[in-house]
Write a protein that holds these residues in place. Structure first.
Motif, PDB file in Angstrom:
ATOM      1  N   PRO A   3      34.180  40.372  59.549  1.00 42.87           N
ATOM      2  CA  PRO A   3      34.553  40.635  58.153  1.00 42.87           C
ATOM      3  C   PRO A   3      35.995  40.254  57.828  1.00 42.87           C
ATOM      4  CG  PRO A   3      33.440  42.528  59.117  1.00 42.87           C
ATOM      5  CD  PRO A   3      33.731  41.593  60.243  1.00 42.87           C
ATOM      6  N   SER A   4      36.223  40.037  56.533  1.00 37.46           N
ATOM      7  CA  SER A   4      37.555  39.733  56.012  1.00 37.46           C
ATOM      8  C   SER A   4      37.798  40.581  54.769  1.00 37.46           C
ATOM      9  CB  SER A   4      37.657  38.250  55.648  1.00 37.46           C
ATOM     10  OG  SER A   4      38.940  37.924  55.185  1.00 37.46           O
ATOM     11  N   ALA A   5      39.062  40.974  54.557  1.00 40.74           N
ATOM     12  CA  ALA A   5      39.430  41.762  53.378  1.00 40.74           C
ATOM     13  C   ALA A   5      40.496  41.035  52.574  1.00 40.74           C
ATOM     14  CB  ALA A   5      39.927  43.139  53.801  1.00 40.74           C
ATOM     15  N   HIS A   6      40.551  41.335  51.280  1.00 39.80           N
ATOM     16  CA  HIS A   6      41.415  40.607  50.352  1.00 39.80           C
ATOM     17  C   HIS A   6      41.825  41.550  49.216  1.00 39.80           C
ATOM     18  CE1 HIS A   6      41.463  37.461  46.858  1.00 39.80           C
ATOM     19  NE2 HIS A   6      42.677  37.573  47.375  1.00 39.80           N
ATOM     20  N   PHE A   7      43.126  41.729  49.052  1.00 33.83           N
ATOM     21  CA  PHE A   7      43.659  42.515  47.935  1.00 33.83           C
ATOM     22  C   PHE A   7      44.765  41.704  47.273  1.00 33.83           C
ATOM     23  CE2 PHE A   7      41.827  45.658  50.745  1.00 33.83           C
ATOM     24  CZ  PHE A   7      41.241  46.574  49.890  1.00 33.83           C
ATOM     25  N   GLU A   8      44.865  41.812  45.946  1.00 36.78           N
ATOM     26  CA  GLU A   8      45.829  40.976  45.219  1.00 36.78           C
ATOM     27  C   GLU A   8      46.400  41.726  44.025  1.00 36.78           C
ATOM     28  OE1 GLU A   8      45.887  36.564  43.054  1.00 36.78           O
ATOM     29  OE2 GLU A   8      43.980  37.564  43.457  1.00 36.78           O
ATOM     30  N   HIS A   9      47.722  41.590  43.842  1.00 38.20           N
ATOM     31  CA  HIS A   9      48.417  42.134  42.677  1.00 38.20           C
ATOM     32  C   HIS A   9      49.264  41.054  42.023  1.00 38.20           C
ATOM     33  CE1 HIS A   9      47.675  46.352  42.092  1.00 38.20           C
ATOM     34  NE2 HIS A   9      48.126  46.737  43.269  1.00 38.20           N
ATOM     35  N   ASP A  10      49.473  41.195  40.703  1.00 38.88           N
ATOM     36  CA  ASP A  10      50.434  40.383  39.966  1.00 38.88           C
ATOM     37  C   ASP A  10      51.740  41.159  39.885  1.00 38.88           C
ATOM     38  OD1 ASP A  10      48.300  38.710  39.582  1.00 38.88           O
ATOM     39  OD2 ASP A  10      47.952  39.301  37.499  1.00 38.88           O
ATOM     40  N   VAL A  11      52.837  40.510  40.264  1.00 39.39           N
ATOM     41  CA  VAL A  11      54.119  41.204  40.361  1.00 39.39           C
ATOM     42  C   VAL A  11      55.211  40.374  39.693  1.00 39.39           C
ATOM     43  CG1 VAL A  11      55.645  42.461  41.936  1.00 39.39           C
ATOM     44  CG2 VAL A  11      53.332  41.861  42.684  1.00 39.39           C
ATOM     45  N   ALA A  12      56.041  41.039  38.875  1.00 36.41           N
ATOM     46  CA  ALA A  12      57.195  40.398  38.243  1.00 36.41           C
ATOM     47  C   ALA A  12      58.475  40.884  38.911  1.00 36.41           C
ATOM     48  CB  ALA A  12      57.227  40.715  36.751  1.00 36.41           C
ATOM     49  N   LEU A  13      59.459  40.032  38.956  1.00 34.66           N
ATOM     50  CA  LEU A  13      60.773  40.420  39.464  1.00 34.66           C
ATOM     51  C   LEU A  13      61.656  40.751  38.264  1.00 34.66           C
ATOM     52  CD1 LEU A  13      62.357  40.801  42.070  1.00 34.66           C
ATOM     53  CD2 LEU A  13      63.107  38.437  41.911  1.00 34.66           C
ATOM     54  N   VAL A  14      61.943  42.046  38.092  1.00 28.37           N
ATOM     55  CA  VAL A  14      62.667  42.536  36.921  1.00 28.37           C
ATOM     56  C   VAL A  14      63.887  43.331  37.387  1.00 28.37           C
ATOM     57  CG1 VAL A  14      62.528  43.934  34.820  1.00 28.37           C
ATOM     58  CG2 VAL A  14      60.515  42.673  35.612  1.00 28.37           C
TER      59      VAL A  14
END
Length: 271
Positions: free
Chosen positions: A227-238
Motif C-alpha cells: 500500500p501507499s498513502a498520500h496527503f496534500e495541503h495548499d500552503v501560503a508563505l505569509v
C-alpha cells in the motif's frame, strides 16, 4: 520562475482550496464498502459545480475525470471506475477546483471501513510527515528543507519515499514553480519568499520507494504491490510563516474526529 501572490490573491486561492476541502468532507461520508469510485467522481463534480467552481482535474492534460482515486497499492492518478470499494482498503482521493481563476488542489487517504494496524500506522506517519514538511516552509529555508523533513520522518519508520512524483507551486496554473520533492538535503534548492503558494504532498509507500505505471497512461502504483498513502495541503508563505489555505476540518467533522494538528498553521476561519 516563482510567481508570488499578494494578500488579495492568496484570499482568492483560499476560496478555491476550501471548495476542495468541502468536497473531500462531503466524500468522507460516502466512502464505504460497496461504493464505486465512479460514483464518488460524479458526486464530486456536482458538488464543485454547485459551489460555482470548475473541476480542476477534468480535462487537465486530458485527464478524464474530476477525481484521482488511488486505492491500496496505487500511489496517485488512479482513474475512477465501476469496481466497488471493499472493507479494509485505503483510497487516496486527490481533487482540484478552479474559482476566480485560481486552483485549489489537495488530497486525503481514507480508510474504507476498518483497516489493519499496519495500514493505520502508514496513514498516521504519512500525515505526520506532511506537517513536518509544512513546518519547514518558512522564510530563510529552501525546498530541500521541506523534502528533508518529510523524508527523514517517513524513512525512520522504514517506509519508501516516492522520488518521481513531487509537490509543486500553485496558482493560476495547477503546476507552477518550484517543484517540491518529498526528499532532499537541508539548505539546498530554491529559497522561500513571502507570497509563495505551494502544494506539499507526501507520497509514502509501505515498502519500496519504486513505482510503475499502468497501461492506462495515468495510474501509478508501487512496484512491490504494497500500500501507499498520500496527503496534500495548499500552503501560503505569509509574513515569513506557513499558512494553510486548505483544511481537513470538513473531513474530520464528517468522520467524528477531533484534531488540533492544523492550529499552528491556521490564521483565518474555515467557515
Amino acid at each position: 520562475m516563482i510567481i508570488t501572490k499578494n494578500q488579495e490573491e492568496i484570499e482568492l486561492m483560499r476560496e478555491s482550496a476550501l471548495i476542495v476541502s468541502k468536497t473531500l468532507g462531503m466524500l468522507a461520508k460516502e466512502i464505504k464498502p460497496g461504493v464505486t469510485t465512479l460514483e464518488l467522481d460524479k458526486k464530486a463534480e456536482e458538488f464543485i459545480r454547485d459551489h460555482k467552481a470548475i473541476p480542476g482535474f477534468l480535462g487537465l492534460y486530458d485527464f478524464p475525470n474530476t477525481l484521482c482515486v488511488s486505492p491500496n497499492a496505487q500511489v496517485v492518478h488512479g482513474v475512477p471506475n465501476k469496481k466497488p470499494l471493499q472493507e479494509g482498503e485505503i483510497i487516496s482521493v486527490d481533487c482540484g477546483a478552479i474559482k476566480n481563476g485560481f486552483y485549489g488542489d489537495h488530497a486525503y487517504t481514507f480508510a474504507v471501513g476498518e483497516v489493519s494496524n499496519d495500514i493505520k500506522k502508514l496513514l498516521e506517519v504519512t500525515k505526520e510527515s506532511l506537517y513536518k514538511g509544512i513546518k519547514q516552509f518558512k522564510l530563510g529555508n529552501r525546498v530541500g528543507d521541506v523534502g528533508f523533513a518529510i523524508q527523514k520522518h517517513a524513512e525512520k519508520h522504514g517506509y519508501g519515499v516516492v522520488r518521481e512524483l513531487v509537490g509543486h507551486g500553485l496558482g493560476k496554473k495547477m503546476h507552477e514553480d518550484p517543484e517540491m520533492p518529498n526528499y532532499g538535503k537541508r539548505g539546498r534548492g530554491k529559497k522561500f519568499i513571502d507570497g509563495m503558494v505551494v502544494a506539499i504532498e507526501p507520497m509514502i509507500n509501505m515498502g519500496s520507494k519504486r513505482i510503475k505505471q499502468l497501461p492506462d497512461g495515468w495510474t501509478i502504483l508501487t512496484s512491490d504491490g504494497l500500500p501507499s498513502a498520500h496527503f496534500e495541503h495548499d500552503v501560503a508563505l505569509v509574513n515569513g510563516k506557513p499558512e494553510l489555505l486548505s483544511t481537513f476540518h470538513y473531513i474530520y467533522e464528517a468522520l467524528g474526529i477531533t484534531s488540533n494538528e492544523e492550529d499552528e498553521f491556521r490564521v483565518s476561519s474555515t467557515n
